[in-house]
Design a protein around this motif. Structure first.
Motif, PDB file in Angstrom:
ATOM      1  N   GLY A 129      -8.701 -72.348   7.675  1.00 46.77           N
ATOM      2  CA  GLY A 129      -8.979 -71.158   8.480  1.00 46.77           C
ATOM      3  C   GLY A 129      -8.551 -69.875   7.818  1.00 46.77           C
ATOM      4  O   GLY A 129      -8.586 -69.753   6.593  1.00 46.77           O
ATOM      5  N   PRO A 130      -8.112 -68.905   8.610  1.00 47.18           N
ATOM      6  CA  PRO A 130      -7.801 -67.576   8.084  1.00 47.18           C
ATOM      7  C   PRO A 130      -6.666 -67.589   7.067  1.00 47.18           C
ATOM      8  O   PRO A 130      -5.795 -68.464   7.093  1.00 47.18           O
ATOM      9  CB  PRO A 130      -7.403 -66.775   9.333  1.00 47.18           C
ATOM     10  CG  PRO A 130      -7.793 -67.584  10.491  1.00 47.18           C
ATOM     11  CD  PRO A 130      -7.900 -68.999  10.055  1.00 47.18           C
ATOM     12  N   ALA A 173     -10.308 -66.743  16.566  1.00 44.94           N
ATOM     13  CA  ALA A 173      -9.411 -67.217  17.615  1.00 44.94           C
ATOM     14  C   ALA A 173      -7.997 -67.420  17.072  1.00 44.94           C
ATOM     15  O   ALA A 173      -7.012 -67.135  17.767  1.00 44.94           O
ATOM     16  CB  ALA A 173      -9.950 -68.516  18.215  1.00 44.94           C
ATOM     17  N   ALA A 174      -7.881 -67.908  15.859  1.00 45.99           N
ATOM     18  CA  ALA A 174      -6.554 -68.071  15.257  1.00 45.99           C
ATOM     19  C   ALA A 174      -5.894 -66.707  15.053  1.00 45.99           C
ATOM     20  O   ALA A 174      -4.693 -66.536  15.314  1.00 45.99           O
ATOM     21  CB  ALA A 174      -6.667 -68.813  13.930  1.00 45.99           C
ATOM     22  N   LEU A 185      -5.478 -65.410  27.065  1.00 42.36           N
ATOM     23  CA  LEU A 185      -6.214 -65.692  25.832  1.00 42.36           C
ATOM     24  C   LEU A 185      -7.215 -66.806  26.097  1.00 42.36           C
ATOM     25  O   LEU A 185      -6.850 -67.839  26.677  1.00 42.36           O
ATOM     26  CB  LEU A 185      -5.265 -66.155  24.725  1.00 42.36           C
ATOM     27  CG  LEU A 185      -4.524 -65.122  23.894  1.00 42.36           C
ATOM     28  CD1 LEU A 185      -3.376 -65.798  23.155  1.00 42.36           C
ATOM     29  CD2 LEU A 185      -5.447 -64.436  22.915  1.00 42.36           C
ATOM     30  N   ARG A 186      -8.440 -66.604  25.658  1.00 43.45           N
ATOM     31  CA  ARG A 186      -9.421 -67.693  25.671  1.00 43.45           C
ATOM     32  C   ARG A 186      -9.820 -67.932  24.219  1.00 43.45           C
ATOM     33  O   ARG A 186     -10.422 -67.063  23.580  1.00 43.45           O
ATOM     34  CB  ARG A 186     -10.648 -67.365  26.523  1.00 43.45           C
ATOM     35  CG  ARG A 186     -11.652 -68.526  26.560  1.00 43.45           C
ATOM     36  CD  ARG A 186     -12.823 -68.261  27.486  1.00 43.45           C
ATOM     37  NE  ARG A 186     -13.794 -69.333  27.442  1.00 43.45           N
ATOM     38  CZ  ARG A 186     -13.730 -70.454  28.168  1.00 43.45           C
ATOM     39  NH1 ARG A 186     -12.717 -70.633  29.004  1.00 43.45           N
ATOM     40  NH2 ARG A 186     -14.649 -71.398  28.070  1.00 43.45           N
ATOM     41  N   LEU A 187      -9.493 -69.114  23.726  1.00 41.72           N
ATOM     42  CA  LEU A 187      -9.700 -69.462  22.322  1.00 41.72           C
ATOM     43  C   LEU A 187     -10.696 -70.605  22.237  1.00 41.72           C
ATOM     44  O   LEU A 187     -10.410 -71.710  22.695  1.00 41.72           O
ATOM     45  CB  LEU A 187      -8.368 -69.872  21.681  1.00 41.72           C
ATOM     46  CG  LEU A 187      -7.194 -68.906  21.920  1.00 41.72           C
ATOM     47  CD1 LEU A 187      -5.898 -69.526  21.422  1.00 41.72           C
ATOM     48  CD2 LEU A 187      -7.456 -67.569  21.239  1.00 41.72           C
ATOM     49  N   ALA A 189     -11.834 -65.021  21.809  1.00 43.04           N
ATOM     50  CA  ALA A 189     -12.263 -65.142  20.417  1.00 43.04           C
ATOM     51  C   ALA A 189     -12.671 -66.582  20.148  1.00 43.04           C
ATOM     52  O   ALA A 189     -12.304 -67.502  20.884  1.00 43.04           O
ATOM     53  CB  ALA A 189     -11.144 -64.710  19.469  1.00 43.04           C
ATOM     54  N   GLN A 190     -13.415 -66.759  19.064  1.00 41.68           N
ATOM     55  CA  GLN A 190     -13.847 -68.107  18.695  1.00 41.68           C
ATOM     56  C   GLN A 190     -13.689 -68.317  17.193  1.00 41.68           C
ATOM     57  O   GLN A 190     -13.634 -67.358  16.412  1.00 41.68           O
ATOM     58  CB  GLN A 190     -15.310 -68.327  19.090  1.00 41.68           C
ATOM     59  CG  GLN A 190     -16.291 -67.417  18.398  1.00 41.68           C
ATOM     60  CD  GLN A 190     -17.724 -67.621  18.877  1.00 41.68           C
ATOM     61  OE1 GLN A 190     -17.974 -68.303  19.862  1.00 41.68           O
ATOM     62  NE2 GLN A 190     -18.676 -67.029  18.167  1.00 41.68           N
ATOM     63  N   GLY A 191     -13.612 -69.586  16.800  1.00 43.90           N
ATOM     64  CA  GLY A 191     -13.516 -69.923  15.383  1.00 43.90           C
ATOM     65  C   GLY A 191     -12.277 -69.318  14.727  1.00 43.90           C
ATOM     66  O   GLY A 191     -11.200 -69.261  15.317  1.00 43.90           O
TER      67      GLY A 191
END
Length: 204
Positions: free
Chosen positions: A150-151, A122-123, A138-140, A117-119
């Motif tokens: 953020g979220p 990712a969180a 996990l690839r963030l 995930a990105q941005g």
């Protein structure tokens, strides 16, 4: 590989896949098929010999209720707190349920799960992986450093922020963090050292 998509990456993926599967995908007014991106996707899939799953949580792509920055979208987001929820919190739930389904599906049961995930997404992936407890990697890419930027998750800042969520995720998952500035993430790196989990955290 499970790709947790935001609106931008969903549109990019749709453009690529439309070049090869335009006869079965619904047309989108903002998307033109991208044959070059489709070929690159094919080469990547063949190189890693893996199953790729695009996960568009609620409000993204085909489940979008309105244009992301429109007044309708803002009003819809305001409906969730009335129920004691947030849209981002429900997106975490969507990720967890998808991971559970993949483990139960005949085609993917038993396969290691890599969540990318990105941005802001990712969180959210951090919390999904922690709640699930069985994500292998996990690839963030460029997650926000704080929920202030953020979220939105109810009450989370009373207890922790995104770096602490990263430290929690290391208990069950290997993590690759892509960031322009690794220094603000030193909390997670220090926790990994103290718990002898440094080999689980890679910073690029």
């Amino acid at each position: 590989y499970v790709l947790a998509l935001d609106e931008s990456s969903w549109l990019d993926g749709l453009a690529a896949m439309s070049a090869g599967f335009g006869d079965i995908l619904l047309p989108h007014p903002e998307v033109e098929p991208d044959p070059e991106a489709f070929q690159q996707s094919l080469q990547m899939m063949e190189a890693v010999n893996a199953v790729f799953v695009g996960l568009a949580p609620r409000g993204i792509g085909p489940t979008a209720w309105a244009e992301p920055d429109s007044s309708d979208a803002v009003n819809l987001r305001r409906c969730f707190p009335i129920l004691g929820l947030t849209l981002d919190g429900q997106r975490v739930l969507d990720m967890v349920r998808t991971l559970t389904w993949l483990r139960e599906h005949d085609a993917t049961a038993g396969l290691p799960i890599h969540l990318h995930a990105q941005g802001d997404m990712a969180a959210l992936a951090l919390y999904a992986a922690t709640l699930d407890g069985r994500v292998d990697h996990l690839r963030l890419e460029h997650p926000p450093l704080s929920h202030h930027d953020g979220p939105e998750l109810n009450n989370v800042l009373r207890f922790m922020d995104v770096p602490q969520a990263l430290a929690l995720a290391l208990e069950h998952s290997a993590v690759t963090l892509v960031t322009d500035d690794p220094e603000p993430w030193r909390y997670a790196r220090r926790v990994a050292e103290l718990l002898e989990l440094s080999d689980r955290l890679q910073v690029e």
